[in-house]
Design an enzyme around this catalytic site. Sequence first.
Site, PDB file in Angstrom:
ATOM      1  N   CYS A 109       1.430  -0.983  -0.102  1.00 47.35           N
ATOM      2  CA  CYS A 109       0.107  -0.581  -0.235  1.00 47.35           C
ATOM      3  C   CYS A 109       0.962   1.500  -0.281  1.00 47.35           C
ATOM      4  O   CYS A 109       1.692   1.639  -0.943  1.00 47.35           O
ATOM      5  CB  CYS A 109      -1.376   0.137   1.297  1.00 47.35           C
ATOM      6  SG  CYS A 109      -2.199   1.291   1.115  1.00 47.35           S
ATOM      7  N   GLU A 144      -0.919  -8.689   5.177  1.00 43.17           N
ATOM      8  CA  GLU A 144      -0.894  -9.175   6.285  1.00 43.17           C
ATOM      9  C   GLU A 144      -3.061  -9.409   6.656  1.00 43.17           C
ATOM     10  O   GLU A 144      -2.576  -9.157   8.225  1.00 43.17           O
ATOM     11  CB  GLU A 144      -0.889  -7.930   7.429  1.00 43.17           C
ATOM     12  CG  GLU A 144      -1.018  -7.031   7.784  1.00 43.17           C
ATOM     13  CD  GLU A 144      -1.069  -5.820   6.190  1.00 43.17           C
ATOM     14  OE1 GLU A 144      -0.694  -6.265   5.249  1.00 43.17           O
ATOM     15  OE2 GLU A 144      -1.008  -4.327   6.282  1.00 43.17           O
ATOM     16  N   HIS A 159      -3.603  -5.487   1.059  1.00 39.02           N
ATOM     17  CA  HIS A 159      -2.489  -6.275   2.341  1.00 39.02           C
ATOM     18  C   HIS A 159      -2.902  -7.427   2.493  1.00 39.02           C
ATOM     19  O   HIS A 159      -3.667  -7.848   3.308  1.00 39.02           O
ATOM     20  CB  HIS A 159      -3.447  -4.734   3.339  1.00 39.02           C
ATOM     21  CG  HIS A 159      -3.248  -3.626   3.379  1.00 39.02           C
ATOM     22  ND1 HIS A 159      -2.574  -2.959   4.048  1.00 39.02           N
ATOM     23  CD2 HIS A 159      -4.077  -2.568   2.762  1.00 39.02           C
ATOM     24  CE1 HIS A 159      -2.386  -1.836   4.293  1.00 39.02           C
ATOM     25  NE2 HIS A 159      -3.134  -1.586   3.297  1.00 39.02           N
TER      26      HIS A 159
END
Lengths: 553, 222, 89, 89
Positions: free
Chosen positions: B85, B198, B196
């Site tokens: 990002c 994560e 993302h």
Amino acid sequence: MMLTLSSKEMELVRSTLDREPNEAEWKVVDALWSEHCSYKSSKTFLRSLPTTGQGVIMSVEDWQDAGAVDVGDGWALVLKVESHNHPSAVDPYNGAATGVGGILRDIISKGARPIALLDMIRVGGLDAKGKWLLKNIIAGIASYGNSVGVPVVGGELSFDPTYTDNPLVDVACVGVVKASEIVPSVVRTPGLKLVLVGFTGLDGIGGASFASRKLSGMDEIGAVQIADPFAGKILIDATLEVRGKVEAMKDLGGGGLAVAVTEMANGLGARVQLERVPLRVKGMSPEEIIISETQERMLFAVKSENVQEVCRAFEDYNYPCEVIGEIVSEPRITFTYEGKVVVDLPSQLLLSPPLFVWPMNRKVRTEEVKEVSVREALSTILLHPDLGNKEWAYSQFDYEVGVSTLVKPGQADSAVIELPNGRQIAVKGDANQDLCEVDAYECGKAIVAEAFRNLASVGARGIAAVDHLQFGDPRKPEVYQDFVDSIRGISEAAKFFSVPIVGGKVSFHNEDKNGNPIKPTPLIVMAGLVEGKYLKPRVEEGWLVLLGITRNE
Amino acid sequence: MRTAVLKFPGTTCEEDVVKALRLVKAEAEVVKFNSFDPDRYQGVVIPGGFSFGDYLRAGTIAANSEAMKGVREMADQGKLVLGICNGFQILVESGILKGALLPNLKLRFITKWTYVRVSRKDTPFTRGIKDVLLMPIAHAEGRYYLEDEEEARELAVFQYSNPSGLVVEEVNPNGSVQNVAGIANQAGNVIGLMPHPERASFSKLTPDGSTDGLEILRVFGK
Amino acid sequence: MYAVELIIVNKDGVRDPEGETIKRFVIEEQYSGIIGEVKAGKYVRFLVEAKSKDEAESLVKRIAEEKRLFNPIVHKIIVRSERVEDGSP
Amino acid sequence: MYAVELIIVNKDGVRDPEGETIKRFVIEEQYSGIIGEVKAGKYVRFLVEAKSKDEAESLVKRIAEEKRLFNPIVHKIIVRSERVEDGSP
Ligand SMILES: Nc1ncnc2c1ncn2[C@@H]1O[C@H](COP(=O)(O)OP(=O)(O)O)[C@@H](O)[C@H]1O
């Protein structure tokens, strides 16, 4: 000089001091005695709220910036709600964004890490002005919340012509902290150094009194505050880094240094050397420094030996941090500028404004219920923008940041987030202006019950709530009556559900440009602990079961 | 692998990334931008957020920092560099990756779960992984742009797709060329992506219980 | 002292959704035929101590390039300046 | 045809965190003393068919107000124009 003090109050100040205060002193009194800071028209009734109960660690009684409840394993949940209505009416983007900044600082002031935000927005409708307001309010909240990495996990969007001139922008924040590490807002011992972080500028001069006044539509430039989410993020990170080295902290909100210093000293005294305050613009007068409401500042009380370490954390980010004075035992608040005394007032005077109970008068309500056809009722309800899909709004929020949002916006009636100890909490904010317009007392009860039900719908039991009471001018007997009635309702329901009210806020003078009050809009934000497993937001198949009796209401 | 998770002022996802990297047993730690020593690490992740408030343009100010010189060194040495990002924006703004990330066509911040097709499997991050991954995006400036669309397609590692991996315009959330969600450098050791990983690493947080993000992060655990 | 303006806009051929949106919503209903292209960009104004206009402008150009205040892949810049006394525009 | 530029910046006295941040983190180390204030804002350029410069500028001013391209409480606008043949800047 524009003051909000009444002539009676001014007389009281003169006679207590036995002299005429100077201009700077008047402004300090004005800020501390403003409705916004002193709760002078509401305190008497707020005392009736049930503020204690099982698990309450910190409540309104302590007169702290936010309330806290036990959520197990030594962790506390910190909760606060606030509005930024008047600033959002004139500058919806910055008004809403700075509202988020303010509520975040309330949470970090306790040493807590903010983990979720809620936003409850009310505008007049979807005409050009309403759209402009809404678009900018949502963008402002998104900009601030996203930039600081705190997920906006829920909220409300509601439309009613009563808010055309006076939108309501309520934001709430929950944070977590080990109960043993909560930082108080007030000091108990003299000798501590007062440390101010952040630049002071000309922004928001007169903001506390702005909030306590109606919107004049005139040049309100002085009260406009520009949001700086980047600075806000630095403030959060660095403050949480140093929280263990700080004896007390407060964010600077309405009334600026004047209010923060006085409230932090809490009956002790303080001496502040204004020339030490880091300024953003040259040539600010001592008075302006005292009452400036620049955002993204914090005041710490620190032991001398810890000052260096505290400031190092901020210097790391190129953020100003300066000792500006100290706490003293003589109970006077003294501001000096290059050796000259600018303000010298007794702490007690500042902390004890006269309280008011205004006359009350119950509105005459027409009992008659309009006959509507089912068809008309259904289409009115289903076409109302309140029931529209809110994805447009919440998809602008980064609700995934923090990797703890288990039930996300749009999935259920409450959001569910995971705490550091593995437990889960649900949060929701609720208001109901239409019911409150008809019956403020029933409405007070209803919004508590609704919040409680919304939590139950994801499998959580309410453990604490904060309230935000938004009304018109308290000097109008009908308005004041509604205000008092709604507190009675909230109080009764909170007791019934054993959900303590651990904090809140009052916002008066919400009126349209003709001076008509908004519909009474008390609002409840409730947090609950999930018991067992949280409920799945959606099911693929199964029976629909309706509980309870359906009445003609 | 010793992995630095680089924190600029304004970075918001560093802890989330560390949490996910721990799941794949990476030796990860948050490193502040002004104390970053590239020689100490084999890999570096630049996480999401709003470095320096994203003022002027997302990633620009961070791209000017000393820390990014260190990242460039690591990239040149063939070490692993992952920008997520805002991290992707910083890599692009510093010229380590090619192209630009422009404001979304809808001109607003968008949070959304998206499917991406893995279009290049010749990078250490994507070798042998699934064909389609489910990960959320959350950005306002994610419209990847490169004048030469052919080149964009060659660099693309991830492209927004439908659940079965078809790259179709309807699912393009931001208007990027060729539905690009992420690219790599020629060598493949530097990757930037808007979604993302994560946030797609914990089954309780994903819409379908998948953990596709871990597939990409796994390389740091080796 | 010179006030140097740096204007950053997308190159021709790179879509400019902001300009397009302004044009679409703002103009077409009322002013079509009168308003042609609309282009949006970023504006940065620097107060520069310099001996000449040229020196001031080339300093800002240099900063813009060195610090990548624009991305040459998508943006073009316009630099302009004027002499000022106190710096207020 | 006129190219009319609309520049939107914060009013004097109103903070400009973007300009401040650019100054503090990008410019300061290297150019302090040379670069004073940095102010950031928005730029919109309209191509307008009009009979005079005045007419072109007042049209853009009117659009900016009517369509709320800026908020008069916080922003000030600068409107400038020049005559162009084909509209390329
Ligand atoms: N409507 C209310 N109900 C309960 N408590 C309230 C209400 N309004 C204000 N309070 C409490 O009064 C205290 C002082 O609030 P205040 O000084 O406004 O906080 P802040 O400094 O964060 O603005 C807080 O504990 C707050 O929770």
